[in-house]
Scaffold this motif. Structure first.
Motif, PDB file in Angstrom:
ATOM      1  N   PRO A  68       1.005  -1.137   0.180  1.00 40.82           N
ATOM      2  CA  PRO A  68       0.231  -0.004  -0.095  1.00 40.82           C
ATOM      3  C   PRO A  68       0.856   1.581  -0.177  1.00 40.82           C
ATOM      4  CG  PRO A  68       0.092  -0.986   2.161  1.00 40.82           C
ATOM      5  CD  PRO A  68       0.714  -1.804   1.299  1.00 40.82           C
ATOM      6  N   PRO A  69       0.333   2.440  -0.305  1.00 41.73           N
ATOM      7  CA  PRO A  69       1.063   3.704  -0.012  1.00 41.73           C
ATOM      8  C   PRO A  69       1.966   3.871   0.943  1.00 41.73           C
ATOM      9  CG  PRO A  69      -1.141   4.086  -0.814  1.00 41.73           C
ATOM     10  CD  PRO A  69      -1.233   2.800  -0.375  1.00 41.73           C
ATOM     11  N   GLY A  70       3.097   4.214   1.108  1.00 40.75           N
ATOM     12  CA  GLY A  70       4.029   4.156   2.044  1.00 40.75           C
ATOM     13  C   GLY A  70       3.847   5.553   2.829  1.00 40.75           C
TER      14      GLY A  70
ATOM     15  N   ALA B  59       2.276  -2.441  22.405  1.00 40.25           N
ATOM     16  CA  ALA B  59       3.155  -2.898  21.222  1.00 40.25           C
ATOM     17  C   ALA B  59       2.505  -4.250  20.596  1.00 40.25           C
ATOM     18  CB  ALA B  59       4.296  -3.589  21.929  1.00 40.25           C
ATOM     19  N   GLN B  60       1.536  -4.905  21.189  1.00 40.55           N
ATOM     20  CA  GLN B  60       0.692  -5.989  20.737  1.00 40.55           C
ATOM     21  C   GLN B  60      -0.129  -6.036  19.955  1.00 40.55           C
ATOM     22  OE1 GLN B  60       0.242  -4.565  23.395  1.00 40.55           O
ATOM     23  NE2 GLN B  60      -1.910  -4.647  23.734  1.00 40.55           N
ATOM     24  N   VAL B  61      -0.877  -4.728  19.715  1.00 41.86           N
ATOM     25  CA  VAL B  61      -1.964  -4.129  18.971  1.00 41.86           C
ATOM     26  C   VAL B  61      -1.811  -4.743  17.492  1.00 41.86           C
ATOM     27  CG1 VAL B  61      -3.040  -2.495  20.659  1.00 41.86           C
ATOM     28  CG2 VAL B  61      -1.528  -1.981  18.533  1.00 41.86           C
TER      29      VAL B  61
ATOM     30  N   PRO C  54      -3.366  -1.489  13.754  1.00 38.60           N
ATOM     31  CA  PRO C  54      -2.608  -0.641  12.695  1.00 38.60           C
ATOM     32  C   PRO C  54      -2.451  -1.427  11.689  1.00 38.60           C
ATOM     33  CG  PRO C  54      -1.273  -0.293  14.797  1.00 38.60           C
ATOM     34  CD  PRO C  54      -2.550  -1.458  15.030  1.00 38.60           C
ATOM     35  N   GLY C  55      -2.126  -2.678  11.491  1.00 40.25           N
ATOM     36  CA  GLY C  55      -2.293  -3.559  10.246  1.00 40.25           C
ATOM     37  C   GLY C  55      -3.498  -3.612   9.520  1.00 40.25           C
TER      38      GLY C  55
ATOM     39  N   VAL D 254      -4.507   7.486   8.181  1.00 33.74           N
ATOM     40  CA  VAL D 254      -3.526   6.724   8.931  1.00 33.74           C
ATOM     41  C   VAL D 254      -3.810   6.352  10.319  1.00 33.74           C
ATOM     42  CG1 VAL D 254      -1.711   8.303   9.641  1.00 33.74           C
ATOM     43  CG2 VAL D 254      -1.100   6.146   9.126  1.00 33.74           C
ATOM     44  N   LEU D 255      -3.708   5.098  10.786  1.00 30.89           N
ATOM     45  CA  LEU D 255      -4.078   5.100  12.298  1.00 30.89           C
ATOM     46  C   LEU D 255      -2.361   4.462  12.815  1.00 30.89           C
ATOM     47  CD1 LEU D 255      -6.500   2.853  13.999  1.00 30.89           C
ATOM     48  CD2 LEU D 255      -4.144   2.169  14.344  1.00 30.89           C
ATOM     49  N   VAL D 256      -2.332   5.198  14.030  1.00 29.40           N
ATOM     50  CA  VAL D 256      -1.045   5.060  14.539  1.00 29.40           C
ATOM     51  C   VAL D 256      -1.342   4.657  16.180  1.00 29.40           C
ATOM     52  CG1 VAL D 256       0.195   6.824  13.239  1.00 29.40           C
ATOM     53  CG2 VAL D 256      -1.072   7.407  15.392  1.00 29.40           C
ATOM     54  N   PRO D 257      -0.472   3.987  16.667  1.00 27.35           N
ATOM     55  CA  PRO D 257      -0.647   3.329  18.172  1.00 27.35           C
ATOM     56  C   PRO D 257      -0.234   4.463  18.940  1.00 27.35           C
ATOM     57  CG  PRO D 257       1.371   2.603  17.440  1.00 27.35           C
ATOM     58  CD  PRO D 257       0.863   3.429  16.274  1.00 27.35           C
TER      59      PRO D 257
ATOM     60  N   ASN E  33      -4.909   0.094   8.538  1.00 26.73           N
ATOM     61  CA  ASN E  33      -4.057   1.034   7.596  1.00 26.73           C
ATOM     62  C   ASN E  33      -4.319   0.076   6.010  1.00 26.73           C
ATOM     63  OD1 ASN E  33      -3.142   3.003   8.854  1.00 26.73           O
ATOM     64  ND2 ASN E  33      -1.641   1.916   9.906  1.00 26.73           N
ATOM     65  N   ASP E  34      -4.370  -1.196   6.158  1.00 27.34           N
ATOM     66  CA  ASP E  34      -4.673  -2.145   4.777  1.00 27.34           C
ATOM     67  C   ASP E  34      -6.153  -1.420   4.435  1.00 27.34           C
ATOM     68  OD1 ASP E  34      -2.263  -3.163   5.042  1.00 27.34           O
ATOM     69  OD2 ASP E  34      -3.195  -5.157   5.797  1.00 27.34           O
TER      70      ASP E  34
END
Lengths: 283, 283
Positions: free
Chosen positions: A5-7, A26-28, A31-32, A46-49, A35-36
């Protein structure tokens, strides 16, 4: 990686923000997954932790609400119950469960919290061939996730719910909430009260199983041999409980199904299914 | 896009956060520059834009400081002066300029603010063949960016600075700060006082030129024909001032050089030059 996907270089000043709050974080897997989804639906988002401890939740939630380009907040342990205090409105599942795992900014600026753990869990059960309608379910854990699973199972039409939790205050609080809506279908007890007779589906919604030396949340020997066993823990992918259940020949449902099934629900909640009308696709 | 850096799918629960604060924020170039830097240096980090209005800066800064995985904050208009209130320590350029455009979390948990606008601007001047040492400079604008540019020019050894701003309070405040460190080298005045005689480099650090109908920040006819003209505005890439200067045969320095040169300075400030010891490259 032709399908990448777009970077990050696609993140610009116009990008809309989503966060996932947790402690630890750290375990969530959000984001993957999200963002997909943004990439597939061509959203400039964008989703960030965000790692936030229990004592800092209020300050962080206040700060997040003042960020004008923030559209959504996902919530994981240990914040699912407390976060409801910072929402203006509670959706039906959050209302009944008293916990939330997603908040969105409405067009009028208010924030709506709802809980998709339960609905995601029920989706996951059905996808694995276990329709809960009419069944008897034993559920260990009445925390944020446990009560969401309880409410969704009752909504899905189970006949009887046996709910176990070591904390008597929590048990009585959840019982009162569920009784009000589904009278006569719920019993509660401490761990020692566990009654597996006639149970069709047994569910772990406690943290027991995240660490290798945890005891099992309930005794498999008390459950019928045909009883399906489900766990909501995602790391490890297969808990000691599920391994023991599988070894004993019982059908199992892994924790990842609860979250995987929620992506579709988030798509609806955050209105990500419709083509975006503005963003990076425009000049 | 074979050279595309790792995509949003590379963002996970372990990813460290950086933000850029502004109002508006849609125009910021920091996400592209810093995310490219993170990709080049294989950091498990991402920078996202945060849109925050002046009245909300305090709440947002408090929230950000409580996010445990947040390592850095970049700051653009209109927050460069106010943001200094939320830092525990000011670096030398921020101290002199009274404004900051970057904050980092130190290992002891304190936040250090510093200002790289000025140093970036001076780098950009030198890269374009204009060493400011020993020169006379006319500078329009004594806001957050203007005072940072002023301090960096004096640090770089200019002989004389003529600083123009319509706000007398702001002029006197900046004069006092600069006099204390570089006595006898600075004069201030209103726009109407503009004196171009003997000026080697003329700089616009006002917002004039962002909109097509803005007047020029100063009168080119008052400047020597050999005077270099620089603008810190990045959008449009070439302001009316620079176009007029170029049409008159004077050398020009565009706004983008100030930011492009700062990436190296951020790499140092945020300690991004050293190989990371943990992150997404490990199993």
């Amino acid at each position: 990686m032709p399908d990448a996907p777009p970077g990050p270089s696609a993140i610009s000043g116009t990008t809309r923000l989503y966060v996932v709050l947790g402690d630890p974080v750290a375990q969530v897997r959000a984001p993957g997954l999200l963002n997909d989804l943004f990439a597939r639906t061509a959203r400039d988002a964008v989703l960030v932790p965000v790692h936030v401890g229990p004592d800092d939740l209020e300050e962080v939630m206040r700060g997040l609400r003042h960020m004008r380009n923030l559209d959504g907040i996902l919530v994981t342990v240990p914040h699912k119950i407390e976060v409801c205090r910072y929402a203006d409105l509670l959706g039906p599942a959050a209302e009944v469960a008293g916990s939330a795992n997603a908040l969105r900014r409405n067009p009028d600026g208010t924030w709506l919290a709802d809980n998709f753990d339960g609905a995601g869990f029920v989706h996951g059960l059905r996808d694995n061939g276990h329709d809960p309608a009419g069944t008897t379910v034993a559920l260990a854990g009445a925390g944020g996730a446990g009560r969401a699973v309880a409410a969704a199972l009752l909504t899905a039409g189970i006949a009887q719910l046996r709910l176990y939790d070591p904390d008597s205050t929590r048990r009585e609080d959840v019982l009162a909430r569920l009784e009000a809506r589904w009278p006569g279908r719920v019993t509660v007890g401490a761990e020692g009260d566990f009654d597996g007779d006639g149970v069709d589906i047994a569910v772990n919604a406690t943290p027991l199983g995240m660490r290798p030396d945890d005891p099992l949340p309930f005794d498999l020997a008390r459950l019928p041999h045909t009883c399906a066993v489900a766990d909501i823990i995602m790391k490890p992918a297969e808990t000691a409980l599920l391994k023991a259940a599988r070894d004993s020949g019982r059908p199992v449902v892994h924790g990842r199904h609860m979250l995987d099934s929620q992506v579709l629900l988030y798509e609806e909640f955050f209105a990500l299914h419709a083509p975006e009308r503005k963003g990076r696709l425009e000049p």
